[in-house]
Write an enzyme that holds these catalytic residues in place. Structure first.
Site, mmCIF file in Angstrom:
data_model
loop_
_atom_site.group_PDB
_atom_site.id
_atom_site.type_symbol
_atom_site.label_atom_id
_atom_site.label_comp_id
_atom_site.label_asym_id
_atom_site.label_seq_id
_atom_site.Cartn_x
_atom_site.Cartn_y
_atom_site.Cartn_z
ATOM 1 N N GLY A 8 0.865 -1.514 0.181
ATOM 2 C CA GLY A 8 -0.056 -0.293 -0.166
ATOM 3 C C GLY A 8 1.060 1.030 0.175
ATOM 4 N N GLY A 10 1.115 3.905 -1.529
ATOM 5 C CA GLY A 10 1.072 5.080 -1.650
ATOM 6 C C GLY A 10 0.409 5.972 -0.937
ATOM 7 C CE LYS A 40 -7.132 5.882 -5.882
ATOM 8 N NZ LYS A 40 -7.502 4.421 -6.019
ATOM 9 C CE1 TYR A 158 -9.356 0.007 9.296
ATOM 10 C CE2 TYR A 158 -8.600 0.500 11.189
ATOM 11 C CZ TYR A 158 -7.869 0.714 9.913
ATOM 12 O OH TYR A 158 -7.009 1.393 10.198
ATOM 13 C CE LYS A 162 -5.760 -2.381 10.202
ATOM 14 N NZ LYS A 162 -4.047 -2.261 9.499
ATOM 15 C CB VAL A 188 -1.629 8.496 11.959
ATOM 16 C CG1 VAL A 188 -0.778 9.778 11.186
ATOM 17 C CG2 VAL A 188 -1.704 7.686 12.053
#
Length: 324
Positions: A8, A10, A40, A158, A162, A188
């Site tokens: 991932g 980008g 992207k 989610y 995770k 973040v």
């Protein structure tokens, strides 16, 4: 110098990881869905040393063969790619839970096949905090795990994805003699290398427009004056590199540098940027939140001030025309 694969590549956090790896002299294999997509991935090609040391591979987390191709010749992998929807999805189990788990399994199996020596898996604070049975007066650390059953019953897909993926990755490492370290970043914030905005920075951006959109992330009572744990994207990238480079890094790491209530965050933003309209309604909650990132700090991690994170975030918002 060795080659590290970043999945991932980008994305928001991954771009900074790629940048730091290149700056340290590593060769980088970055997995992206379409290497030709300049919107992207164009920012990756502009990074210092990218021309000679960055190779972007067309790969999908659900395509095991493409992952094996990207990881061929790599000593290590930093697995960051995961589905992060910006809002509600029609079928969260099919669109979030299953792709995240299957993707991580494919990554781990590809690591085994290509003889990768070390894997750093990016999990989330949401794999830690969604656990109502954790004692209220006990400090939250790496021993706390989100309760998957509770998550699925309460539409925290989610968080469930995770937690399951992270636990599986750690167990896979133990069973197959593969060094696996997981890092659980909190919310973040910080400057973006790419022009497209990510979910966590949408939360920050919306505060300048008078909106509290913390409900984009699966925290309980997200419209109330809850505690929000924050980490700068650059500090997060440094934490991932420490987890990769330090031989003593082991198991799981919580990665969060500042914890404050939403109302306090808004007050801080007001003091730094007084010319915006901010949300005013944060119903008070009698809750306490106590995190420790001592394990990460003991690995040699340090972090910047929250003020710097916010100032640098706003700078990139303005640069990309996201703030009037």
């Amino acid at each position: 110098m060795e080659i590290v694969c970043v999945t991932g590549a980008g994305g928001y956090v991954a771009s900074w990881v790629v940048k730091e790896l290149l700056a340290k002299g590593y060769f980088v294999h970055g997995t992206v869905r379409n290497p030709a997509d300049e919107k992207k991935n164009g920012h990756l090609k502009k990074l210092k040393h990218a021309e000679e040391k960055l190779h972007l591979f067309k790969a999908d987390m659900l395509d095991y063969a493409s992952l094996c191709t990207a990881m061929d010749g790599c000593t290590g992998v930093v697995h960051i790619a995961t589905p992060v929807p910006a809002g509600k999805v029609a079928d969260p189990q099919a669109e979030m839970l299953e792709p995240a788990i299957t993707g991580t399994r494919n990554v781990m199996n590809a690591c085994l096949k290509t003889k990768v020596k070390k894997v750093v898996v990016v999990s989330s604070v949401l794999a830690i905090v969604a656990n109502p049975s954790w004692p209220k007066n006990q400090v939250t650390d790496e021993n706390r795990w989100s309760d998957v059953e509770f998550c699925m019953k309460n539409d925290k897909w989610y968080s469930a994805a995770k937690a399951i993926s992270e636990r599986e990755a750690l167990e896979f490492g133990k069973k197959n003699n593969l060094k696996v370290v997981t890092v659980c970043p909190s919310v973040v914030f910080g400057p973006m290398l790419q022009s497209t905005i990510c979910t966590t920075n949408i939360i920050l951006l919306n505060l300048f427009k008078g909106e509290n959109s913390l409900n984009l992330i699966e925290f309980d009572n997200a419209q109330d004056d809850i505690y929000i744990p924050i980490v700068d994207v650059r500090d997060c990238a440094n934490a991932l590199l420490l987890a990769y480079e330090k031989p003593e890094a082991d198991g799981r790491y919580l990665c969060s540098s500042h914890v404050l209530k939403m109302k306090a965050l808004v007050e801080l933003l007001k003091s730094l940027f007084p010319h915006y309209i901010y949300p005013t309604d944060f119903p008070a909650l009698d809750e306490k939140l106590n995190y420790t990132c001592e394990k990460m700090v003991n690995l040699g991690w340090n972090y910047m001030s929250l003020e710097k994170t916010l100032v640098d975030s706003v700078e990139t918002f303005q640069k990309n025309g996201l703030l009037s």
